[in-house]
Write an enzyme that holds these catalytic residues in place. Structure first.
Site, short mmCIF file in Angstrom:
data_model
loop_
_atom_site.label_atom_id
_atom_site.label_comp_id
_atom_site.label_asym_id
_atom_site.label_seq_id
_atom_site.Cartn_x
_atom_site.Cartn_y
_atom_site.Cartn_z
N GLY A 1 -1.55 -1.39 0.93
CA GLY A 1 -1.95 -0.91 -0.40
C GLY A 1 -3.43 -0.69 -0.60
O GLY A 1 -3.91 -0.72 -1.72
N ASN B 1 -5.04 2.13 -0.22
CA ASN B 1 -5.20 3.37 -1.00
C ASN B 1 -4.82 3.15 -2.45
O ASN B 1 -5.48 3.67 -3.36
CB ASN B 1 -4.35 4.49 -0.40
CG ASN B 1 -5.08 5.20 0.72
OD1 ASN B 1 -6.06 5.89 0.50
ND2 ASN B 1 -4.61 4.99 1.94
N ASN C 1 1.11 13.02 -2.37
CA ASN C 1 1.16 12.08 -1.26
C ASN C 1 -0.11 12.22 -0.43
O ASN C 1 -0.75 13.27 -0.44
CB ASN C 1 2.37 12.37 -0.37
CG ASN C 1 2.52 11.37 0.76
OD1 ASN C 1 2.26 10.18 0.59
ND2 ASN C 1 2.92 11.84 1.93
N HIS D 1 -1.41 11.85 3.55
CA HIS D 1 -0.92 11.74 4.92
C HIS D 1 -2.13 11.66 5.86
O HIS D 1 -3.07 12.44 5.73
CB HIS D 1 -0.04 12.95 5.27
CG HIS D 1 0.57 12.83 6.63
ND1 HIS D 1 1.74 12.14 6.86
CD2 HIS D 1 0.14 13.28 7.84
CE1 HIS D 1 2.01 12.18 8.15
NE2 HIS D 1 1.07 12.86 8.77
C1 GRF Z 1 -2.46 5.49 4.94
O1 GRF Z 1 -2.99 5.88 6.16
C2 GRF Z 1 -1.74 6.66 4.32
O2 GRF Z 1 -2.29 7.90 4.62
C3 GRF Z 1 -0.39 6.57 4.96
O3 GRF Z 1 -0.13 5.19 5.06
C4 GRF Z 1 -1.36 4.46 5.12
C5 GRF Z 1 -1.31 3.45 4.01
O4 GRF Z 1 -2.35 2.55 4.07
N1 GRF Z 1 0.58 7.38 4.25
P1 GRF Z 1 -2.60 1.58 2.85
O5 GRF Z 1 -1.31 0.81 2.59
O6 GRF Z 1 -3.01 2.39 1.67
O7 GRF Z 1 -3.70 0.66 3.30
#
Ligand code: GRF
Length: 192
Positions: free
Chosen positions: A11, A13, A100, A102
């Site tokens: 989490g 992000n 989303n 990616h």
């Molecule tokens: C990130 O690299 C995002 O792009 C991908 O999953 C990862 C999640 O990381 N979809 P976090 O849980 O936000 O640390």
């Protein structure tokens, strides 16, 4: 605009989004949801004072979660490392209202099974010169919605998939909040 964040992993992000939006007039994060009860994102939501919810795959697939978001009058859904497929009905209910992130330059290294370290390992093994992140709308097919933004970095000097992951994650934290904010606030301006 009322925003829900869905995540399955640590989490980071989601935390960057919550942090940024706590200072953004016009955007409120009203829920952070995860399909994994052990996901660090639920703890991060609690720390930020944001309501959190653990839900099952069945609740996602049966429309229970969608109902919950509608009851909360959610306008936008931001996926941040969310690993389950968003069902058709959900996509339709939030048409052009789901973003989303990616961790590659889509369409390269996207699609089923391409998530987390799988992506970075594939980028490393393919000896790519550059990688980065893509912010895109979500539709019924994996990683195929319209691209909103891509951030690029030179990875030719990096020595492992882990190094690539770490550099790409920095880029994600830098851009996802800002780009999501612009897209969301723009959508509000267009309604008015
Ligand atoms: C990130 O690299 C995002 O792009 C991908 O999953 C990862 C999640 O990381 N979809 P976090 O849980 O936000 O640390």
């Amino acid at each position: 605009m009322r925003v829900a964040i869905l995540a399955s992993g640590s989490g980071s992000n989601a935390a960057a989004l919550m942090n940024h939006f706590s200072n953004t007039e016009g955007i409120d994060v009203v829920l952070v949801g995860s399909n994994r009860s052990s996901s660090g994102v639920l703890e991060k939501a609690n720390q930020a004072g944001v309501a959190s919810l653990h839900f099952s795959r069945e609740e996602l697939d049966s429309g229970e979660l969608l109902k919950k978001l509608e009851t909360l009058k959610v306008d936008w859904v931001l996926l941040a490392g969310f690993l389950l497929k968003i069902p058709k009905e959900f996509c339709r209910a939030f048409e052009n209202k789901i973003l989303n992130i990616h961790p590659s330059l889509l369409p390269k290294f996207g699609g089923e099974g391409m998530y987390g370290m799988n992506v970075h390992r594939a980028v490393f093994e393919a000896e790519e010169k550059e990688s980065g992140m893509t912010i895109h709308y979500v539709n019924e097919r994996y990683d195929e919605g319209a691209i909103v933004f891509q951030g690029r970095i030179d990875v030719s000097e990096l020595k492992s998939a882990e190094e690539i992951a770490s550099e790409v994650l920095k880029l994600e934290h830098e851009y996802y909040p800002r780009v999501a904010r612009e897209v969301i606030l723009d959508s509000e301006r267009n309604i008015k």
